[in-house]
Design a protein around this motif. Structure first.
Motif, PDB file in Angstrom:
ATOM      1  N   ASN A   1       2.087  -8.040  -5.368  1.00  0.00           N
ATOM      2  CA  ASN A   1       1.771  -7.236  -4.191  1.00  0.00           C
ATOM      3  C   ASN A   1       2.804  -6.133  -4.000  1.00  0.00           C
ATOM      4  O   ASN A   1       3.989  -6.321  -4.269  1.00  0.00           O
ATOM      5  N   TYR A   2       2.354  -5.014  -3.512  1.00  0.00           N
ATOM      6  CA  TYR A   2       3.254  -3.906  -3.231  1.00  0.00           C
ATOM      7  C   TYR A   2       2.610  -2.983  -2.214  1.00  0.00           C
ATOM      8  O   TYR A   2       1.408  -3.065  -1.943  1.00  0.00           O
ATOM      9  N   ASP A   3       3.403  -2.144  -1.593  1.00  0.00           N
ATOM     10  CA  ASP A   3       2.846  -1.081  -0.757  1.00  0.00           C
ATOM     11  C   ASP A   3       3.728   0.145  -0.902  1.00  0.00           C
ATOM     12  O   ASP A   3       4.774   0.119  -1.547  1.00  0.00           O
ATOM     13  N   PHE A   4       3.259   1.243  -0.334  1.00  0.00           N
ATOM     14  CA  PHE A   4       4.054   2.467  -0.379  1.00  0.00           C
ATOM     15  C   PHE A   4       3.838   3.265   0.887  1.00  0.00           C
ATOM     16  O   PHE A   4       2.778   3.184   1.519  1.00  0.00           O
ATOM     17  N   VAL A   5       4.858   3.990   1.267  1.00  0.00           N
ATOM     18  CA  VAL A   5       4.815   4.841   2.455  1.00  0.00           C
ATOM     19  C   VAL A   5       5.128   6.260   2.030  1.00  0.00           C
ATOM     20  O   VAL A   5       6.114   6.507   1.322  1.00  0.00           O
TER      21      VAL A   5
END
Length: 600
Positions: A78-82
């Motif tokens: 899992n990962y996210d980015f802003v």
């Protein structure tokens, strides 16, 4: 399933690689993982190589070159980015790193720019500046940012975008499509939460469950949190008998329970596509509920799938709304069954759109969206597929998961439908959410033309500008049916009250707009008919349609029955040569019909 938080209109591509690994021999060796961001064109990263403890998170700061857009990474977890305020900086977080890996950021050169204005909100990094996002992609129109990871505003829900700050311009749902326009700026549209004192709630597992509402406002904007607790559920009868006509639900709502809005005066509803559980029982007695707006907050699952072709075809239809056109319709037999360039050459005063997608989903909502784009003098050629007669003759009013799969890349299209014409709307949405729950999430930039019918990547486009499936399809070596599912081509198989009256009602709406409607037959393997479908019975069926349909039947039924040689993989998908033969026949039939009408 990976749950990933996304930013902007571009979402994540599938994982591609994962190399290396922490030694599993000792606990001490498990504690250190070497993570390297691979170098590549269009970006650079500060501290590309990092050593982190196994199981921890790691964040990278990535600077994009001007004109590039960030699509995601090939990280397997899992990962996210802003996105930063300029749109050119990305803060990427990888969660629970377990092994040593080389990670490849996926970026793409954008060809078009949309500026997003917080319009009273703030960017997530605390600035108040506009964010510019670069786009590429092959769609005629562009999917907008989902926005909720760009901007925030305390006590407000982001309702969508608008081309004017005051909301008086063109409205666009979050993630839905907008026309390409140089210098386009979209302004965030915020709605204040209804006063918390007007809601009663109970606490469950750290969430708020709304159990009642005492207000009398016509518009309710349900708060995303109550006393610091995220609102997760709308309980039974919470808004029953309320006078509200417009309800806006925030992201984070997981379930709307049965009877939640029973007998309310609701006419318009907004929610986000992270809502997982809802059924039509929630809106029992809401006879005037006519409009559903869905805002995107999750990544699309059907991008690149043949369901996704509907919005590309619809984009073309919208582009041609004020032009003279021929629209071809049914299910996949139409998608595979025409060479529209031949039709375009034969009828040069008309543009051509192939709107065929999938016969086993209700035709009615698709035809209603087509109707909205038709004008006087336009032509609809309808070829209902007999193996899906309930859907194709519009006797089935219940929606299904596939309707929403076709709407996923532009939920705004669904908002144009009048819900009062359909049943099982919300039950179908739940089925759609269940169907895509474990599907790989993709990007709005992905196009169905990049894949073949089976989902395999292709080097040459699989669809042309008209909407035809154009990859070469060889003739079959065997005439025999593929599925062994014989169909009844008899008049008794199509009772008038169920099928003929239903489709005539739809045809009349096209005729009322001044459009012309012509009935043809969908292609079928001549050996895939029931024993009862004798030549005599087929002749009776043809006369039956000619007598009872309110539009001309311009083609002969026998012309629609093909040797299995001209079918590709199914009993109704034509080979490339078969599509050419069929197109020539339909061109001939339409020319003769128009000539006949001109002489009358």
């Amino acid at each position: 399933m990976k749950r990933i938080r996304f930013v902007g209109a571009v979402l994540l591509l599938p994982l591609l690689l994962g190399v290396g690994g922490c030694s599993r021999k000792t606990e001490s060796e498990k504690k250190a993982c070497h993570i390297v961001l691979e170098e590549g064109e269009g970006y650079r990263a500060a501290e590309a190589a990092r050593m982190v403890e196994s199981g921890s998170d790691v964040t990278y700061e990535i600077q994009l070159q001007e004109g590039y857009q960030f699509l995601g990474t090939d990280y397997g977890g899992n990962y996210d980015f802003v996105r930063g305020r300029s749109g050119n900086s990305i803060s990427l977080t990888l969660y629970e790193v377990k092994y040593s890996e080389t990670i490849c950021p996926q970026v793409q050169k954008g060809k078009y720019v949309i500026s997003y204005d917080a319009n009273g909100g703030i960017a997530l990094d605390g600035s108040e500046e506009r964010v510019s996002i670069h786009y590429s992609g092959k769609h005629l129109r562009i999917n907008t940012s989902i926005g909720t990871d760009l901007f925030a505003r305390e006590g407000y829900t982001l309702l969508g975008w608008n081309t004017r700050a005051d909301g008086s311009g063109e409205a666009v749902g979050l993630g839905s499509r907008v026309n390409r326009e140089e210098g386009l700026t979209l302004f965030a549209q915020w709605v204040p939460w209804t006063e918390a004192s007007e809601f009663s709630y109970k606490k469950e597992a750290g969430f708020a469950v709304i159990t009642g509402y005492t207000g009398k406002e016509e518009q309710i904007c349900v708060p995303a949190s109550l006393d610091g607790l995220p609102v997760r559920t709308i309980a039974e009868t919470a808004f029953a008998d309320s006078v509200c006509s417009r309800v806006i639900l925030p992201p984070g709502i997981y379930e709307i329970e049965k009877w939640a809005f029973r007998d309310s005066l609701l006419t318009e509803l907004y929610f986000f596509d992270d809502l997982q559980k809802v059924s039509d029982y929630a809106f029992e007695g809401c006879g005037e509920l006519r409009t559903l707006h869905i805002n995107a907050i999750e990544a699309p699952a059907y991008s690149g799938n043949y369901f996704d072709t509907f919005q590309d075809k619809y984009d073309r239809l919208l582009e041609l709304k004020n032009k003279k056109k021929i629209v071809l319709f049914s299910g996949s037999s139409t998608r595979f069954g025409y060479d529209s360039s031949m039709i375009s050459r034969a009828f040069q005063e008309y543009e051509v759109v192939n709107m065929g997608v999938f016969a086993y989903s209700p035709a009615l909502p698709q035809l209603m969206l087509i109707l909205d784009c038709m004008k006087e003098g336009d032509i609809l050629i309808d070829s209902p597929e007999f193996d899906a007669a309930d859907r194709q003759f519009c006797s089935q009013k219940e929606l299904d998961y596939a309707v929403f799969a076709m709407m996923e890349s532009c939920y705004d299209a669904f908002a144009k439908l009048d819900l009062r014409e359909f049943t099982q709307v919300f039950t179908a949405f739940t089925a759609y959410q269940s169907a895509r729950a474990d599907m790989e999430r993709k990007s709005y930039e992905v196009s169905a033309s990049d894949y073949d019918e089976d989902g395999n990547p292709v080097k040459e486009a699989s669809y042309n500008v008209y909407g035809d499936y154009i990859l070469y399809r060889s003739n079959a070596s065997d005439e025999q049916p593929v599925y062994g599912l014989p169909l009844d081509y008899t008049a008794e198989a199509f009772p008038k009250a169920k099928y003929i009256d239903s489709i005539n009602e739809v045809y009349q709406r096209f005729l009322d707009k001044g459009a012309k409607v012509y009935f043809t037959y969908a292609p079928r393997n001549q050996y895939a008919l029931s024993e009862e479908s004798t030549l005599e019975e087929r002749e009776k069926l043809h006369e039956y349609f000619k007598e009872h349909l309110i539009v001309p039947v311009i083609s002969g039924l026998e012309d629609s029955l093909y040797s299995g040689i001209y079918l590709y993989g199914t009993d109704n998908h034509l080979s490339t040569e078969g599509a050419e033969i069929r197109t020539k026949r339909v061109i001939r039939d339409l020319q003769e019909q128009l000539k006949k009408e001109a002489a009358e």
